[in-house]
Design a protein around this motif. Sequence first.
Motif, PDB file in Angstrom:
ATOM      1  N   GLY A 126      -8.524 -12.670  -8.167  1.00 32.22           N
ATOM      2  CA  GLY A 126      -7.534 -12.242  -7.187  1.00 32.22           C
ATOM      3  C   GLY A 126      -7.911 -10.941  -6.519  1.00 32.22           C
ATOM      4  O   GLY A 126      -9.014 -10.404  -6.691  1.00 32.22           O
ATOM      5  N   GLY A 184      -0.793 -10.630  -6.777  1.00 35.03           N
ATOM      6  CA  GLY A 184      -1.505 -11.884  -6.531  1.00 35.03           C
ATOM      7  C   GLY A 184      -2.680 -12.168  -7.424  1.00 35.03           C
ATOM      8  O   GLY A 184      -3.587 -12.904  -7.033  1.00 35.03           O
ATOM      9  N   ASP A 213       0.310 -14.629 -10.230  1.00 38.46           N
ATOM     10  CA  ASP A 213       1.532 -13.872  -9.979  1.00 38.46           C
ATOM     11  C   ASP A 213       1.502 -12.456 -10.528  1.00 38.46           C
ATOM     12  O   ASP A 213       2.477 -11.715 -10.401  1.00 38.46           O
ATOM     13  CB  ASP A 213       2.725 -14.608 -10.614  1.00 38.46           C
ATOM     14  N   ALA A 233      -4.701 -14.822  -3.068  1.00 41.50           N
ATOM     15  CA  ALA A 233      -3.936 -14.672  -4.306  1.00 41.50           C
ATOM     16  C   ALA A 233      -4.317 -15.788  -5.260  1.00 41.50           C
ATOM     17  O   ALA A 233      -4.497 -16.944  -4.868  1.00 41.50           O
ATOM     18  CB  ALA A 233      -2.446 -14.711  -4.000  1.00 41.50           C
ATOM     19  N   GLN A 254       0.874  -8.552 -10.955  1.00 39.66           N
ATOM     20  CA  GLN A 254       0.536  -7.287 -10.324  1.00 39.66           C
ATOM     21  C   GLN A 254      -0.332  -6.490 -11.292  1.00 39.66           C
ATOM     22  O   GLN A 254      -0.141  -6.563 -12.499  1.00 39.66           O
ATOM     23  CB  GLN A 254       1.791  -6.480 -10.011  1.00 39.66           C
TER      24      GLN A 254
END
Length: 420
Positions: free
Chosen positions: A153, A8, A202, A199, A204
């Motif tokens: 995030g 997120g 996208d 978040a 990680q």
Amino acid sequence: MNGRWVPGNKISLLENGEAFFPRVFECIAAAEHEVLLETFILFEDKVGKALHEALLTAARRGVQIDVTIDGYGSPDLSPAFILALTQAGVRVHVFDPSPRLWGYRTNLFRRMHRKIVVVDGMRAFVGGINYSADHLADFGANAKQDYAVEIEGPLVAGIRQFVLAQLQLGQKPAGRRLQNFLRRRANPPAAPDRATLPASGDAQAIFVTRDNREHKGDIERHYRIAIRGARRRVIMANAYFFPGYRLLRQLRKAARRGVDVRLILQGQPDMPIVKIAAGLLYHHLLAAGVKIYEYRDRPLHGKVALTDDEWSTVGSSNLDPLSLALNLEANVIIKDRAFNQHLGEHLEQLMQNSCRQVLAADVAETGLWVRLRSFFVFHLLRHYPAWFGWLPAHAPRLTLAENLLDANAGADYVNEGRTS
């Protein structure tokens, strides 16, 4: 944080001081509660003075600020520079401010080499860029090529927790200073934990650190895992390249199984020994199919890499004995196709426009000396970083800069070369 993928996140690449400094200063200017900053080098030049002003302005409106600098990397700050910060309420911590011997600094090893900023627990910066004018193109031929990332995030909460933990750990021997620090932190600015931070993208990511206790080889291990799993490409741009045997072996094995392995190394180094050391490895790497590119425009200071289409890393860790076995380092490991593609495009442009490819003919050497040299290098790399780990390890020690000023130790540092 060294072992968990956090989803997120939004992660943005910042290339050189032209992109990094304005963004960091803008975020400090907008800070409402807290700024945490760690850096190896802070110079009292135009960049350092701009940071100084941004910190003073934020502190005067009530922002809590902790700045940690390395006692070896940032030796030349004037008492007036430090005093202005402390009088405004900024807590300036100096990592390992060791005494000098005959005017020379003795803290040659175990440097705090991280470069981290966390603002209000919501935004973080991690990379290799110090606060000095030589990260700007107008510095001239010796301006450095380098990278950092801006993070939004859930990962930011873990980075903040790490920096606060280092502050408390480093102040333990200080007794009353620790009590004062903890009292000031009794009601810290609100910062969401990882579970509640929203978040923002996208990606990680993992925040990975290297220290001399529990995480001695974590950054190198992530490199080796990524190279071992690569199927299509590996691109690494690293300023100081003399890695251990296991990492070299993974690079050679990847190239031999058909992976496009490319290294971007220094062609115009800030210290000649850097190119000499890396050059000792060229023959072995080229023989396995690894492609080597020497960056020629100016000194390369970056510490970035990518594999295939998702994995990338940006941080402070070089691939040399200091970073892999001695220094305190921090990298961000990223799984994100968009970021990987963006970083890849930057590195491709670097190779096409600013590098010279080293060919096998350039290092074609024969004779007894070459065989002896290869034998020595092979066995050196096979056993380090274990050998370097024998060097004295000390517990992280932070001293408030105002106490150094009180001891009259802040005005007479000696300039020396430093790997940054």
